[in-house]
Design an enzyme around this catalytic site. Structure first.
Site, short mmCIF file in Angstrom:
data_model
loop_
_atom_site.label_atom_id
_atom_site.label_comp_id
_atom_site.label_asym_id
_atom_site.label_seq_id
_atom_site.Cartn_x
_atom_site.Cartn_y
_atom_site.Cartn_z
N TYR A 66 62.71 -57.72 -11.40
CA TYR A 66 61.64 -57.34 -12.40
C TYR A 66 60.94 -58.80 -12.42
O TYR A 66 61.19 -59.72 -13.24
CB TYR A 66 62.18 -56.98 -13.73
CG TYR A 66 63.07 -55.71 -13.75
CD1 TYR A 66 62.81 -54.69 -12.38
CD2 TYR A 66 63.48 -54.98 -14.67
CE1 TYR A 66 63.27 -53.56 -12.70
CE2 TYR A 66 64.19 -53.94 -14.69
CZ TYR A 66 64.01 -53.11 -13.82
OH TYR A 66 64.76 -52.15 -13.48
N PHE A 215 63.15 -42.74 -16.15
CA PHE A 215 61.95 -41.83 -16.30
C PHE A 215 62.48 -40.48 -17.07
O PHE A 215 62.30 -39.52 -16.71
CB PHE A 215 61.90 -41.08 -14.74
CG PHE A 215 61.22 -42.31 -13.85
CD1 PHE A 215 60.38 -43.42 -14.07
CD2 PHE A 215 61.50 -42.16 -12.49
CE1 PHE A 215 60.12 -44.28 -13.42
CE2 PHE A 215 61.04 -43.02 -11.81
CZ PHE A 215 60.36 -44.12 -12.00
N PRO A 216 62.70 -40.87 -18.38
CA PRO A 216 63.13 -39.92 -19.39
C PRO A 216 61.79 -38.84 -19.55
O PRO A 216 62.09 -37.77 -20.06
CB PRO A 216 63.33 -40.67 -20.61
CG PRO A 216 62.69 -41.67 -20.39
CD PRO A 216 62.74 -41.93 -19.17
N LEU A 217 60.79 -39.16 -19.26
CA LEU A 217 59.61 -38.30 -19.23
C LEU A 217 58.71 -38.30 -18.13
O LEU A 217 58.16 -39.19 -17.99
CB LEU A 217 58.79 -38.43 -20.71
CG LEU A 217 57.59 -37.56 -20.94
CD1 LEU A 217 58.25 -35.84 -21.25
CD2 LEU A 217 56.83 -37.84 -22.11
N GLY A 219 56.96 -35.87 -14.52
CA GLY A 219 57.31 -34.71 -13.32
C GLY A 219 57.15 -33.44 -13.98
O GLY A 219 57.55 -32.29 -13.54
N PHE A 220 56.31 -32.92 -15.18
CA PHE A 220 56.18 -31.90 -15.81
C PHE A 220 55.24 -30.96 -15.30
O PHE A 220 54.02 -31.59 -14.76
CB PHE A 220 56.02 -32.00 -17.38
CG PHE A 220 57.33 -32.51 -18.10
CD1 PHE A 220 57.96 -31.27 -18.61
CD2 PHE A 220 57.35 -33.85 -18.04
CE1 PHE A 220 59.41 -31.95 -19.35
CE2 PHE A 220 58.64 -34.22 -18.95
CZ PHE A 220 59.55 -33.30 -19.40
N THR A 221 55.06 -29.87 -14.85
CA THR A 221 53.99 -28.91 -14.55
C THR A 221 53.00 -28.76 -15.68
O THR A 221 53.84 -28.83 -17.09
CB THR A 221 54.46 -27.54 -13.89
OG1 THR A 221 55.22 -27.04 -15.17
CG2 THR A 221 55.67 -28.18 -12.97
N PRO A 222 52.02 -28.12 -15.72
CA PRO A 222 51.17 -27.93 -17.02
C PRO A 222 52.02 -26.98 -17.93
O PRO A 222 51.84 -27.06 -19.10
CB PRO A 222 49.74 -27.35 -16.36
CG PRO A 222 49.76 -28.02 -15.18
CD PRO A 222 51.19 -28.13 -14.52
#
Length: 290
Positions: A66, A215-217, A219-222
């Site tokens: 990093y 990546f806890p949040l 890749g959500f669809t609408p």
């Protein structure tokens, strides 16, 4: 290592011989854009690390890649000499190129160099935990990790590493690693919308092995976002808070390492992860990843 006392959400988990807070901190966002170069606000980055420890967090996740070296050097500047209760996890298996890419580097000599680089930049003689990063930026890839993980096991026997884990790995690679040396954690992508590791999490929990989602949040669809937003609105909270709280409730072996470069956001994450989710909330959220 002394066991911490904490009121952080989720309580604690035992990683090898250490007891750590289930709510931890991921240092990746302390580096510059695209995780390259120094932060725009050096003092602000140090303040976030001070705030993390002051809040009771005892699990910090980092990597010499990093920056490169940036987050490790910030951690050293802010926190060294480290509190006895602090547990610092790092990872190897990839380096950075001039374009900001993450080319794999898993030959024995590569891994030895990366382990020693982490030791130098953190200013310690033994690393608490080293995760063997598999796959690439697109996700896990099949293939044996025997030579690479065997190298880390050798370094553990040499006293340079206390505990081992795997990251971005397939179920088969995790089983292969466990056949070579004990592991204390798996660090894979997992969240409300991406639940491919559901069975793995339960299996690891039964064996006392932690699962650390990145990546806890995402890749959500609408439609899925609508469900998450509905639950968040009902609770007067943010969608990220609900997602973090769901992860802590999902299984006791899940450890959170949300990253931020803001002390205010760090405090918000802590409060958010402590949300109490009702059975109705959980039922609604279950529709997202199924």
């Amino acid at each position: 290592m002394n066991a911490p006392t904490t009121s952080l959400p989720g309580g604690t988990w035992t990683l090898g011989d250490a007891t750590v807070t289930r709510f931890g901190y991921g240092a990746m966002q302390l580096a510059g854009p695209w995780v390259m170069g120094p932060p725009a606000d050096h003092d602000g980055a140090l303040a976030v690390l001070h705030e993390a420890v002051a809040s009771g967090i005892t699990h910090i996740d980092t990597s010499d890649a990093y920056g490169p070296r940036v987050t490790n050097e910030l951690i050293r500047e802010a926190l060294h000499p480290y509190p006895e209760s602090l547990f610092i996890a790092t990872k190897v298996g990839a380096i950075r190129d001039a374009q900001g890419g993450w080319p794999t580097a898993r030959r024995p000599q590569d891994l030895r160099e990366q382990v020693h680089a982490n030791l130098r930049s953190l200013g310690i003689e033994t690393l608490d935990l080293v995760n063997m990063r598999m796959g690439d930026a697109e996700g896990p890839k099949s293939g044996s990790l025997a030579e690479a993980f065997g190298t880390l096991a050798d370094l553990q026997r040499e006293g340079l590493i206390r505990h081992l884990g795997v990251s971005n790995a397939t179920t088969e690679q995790i089983a292969e690693a466990r056949g070579i040396a004990p592991i204390v954690c798996v660090q894979n992508m997992y969240n409300l919308a991406h639940r491919h590791d559901d069975h793995l999490i339960d299996t690891l929990a039964a064996d006392g092995i932690a699962y650390v989602p990145f990546f806890p949040l995402g890749g959500f669809t609408p439609l899925q976002s609508d469900v998450l937003s509905k639950v968040a609105a009902r609770l007067g909270a943010t969608p990220m808070s609900v997602a973090l709280a769901w992860l802590l409730r999902r299984s006791p072996n899940i450890l959170l390492i949300p990253g931020t470069s803001s002390t205010a956001h760090l405090r918000e994450n802590i409060v958010g992860a402590g949300l109490s989710l009702s059975d109705e909330d959980m039922a609604d959220l279950e529709t997202i990843g199924r």
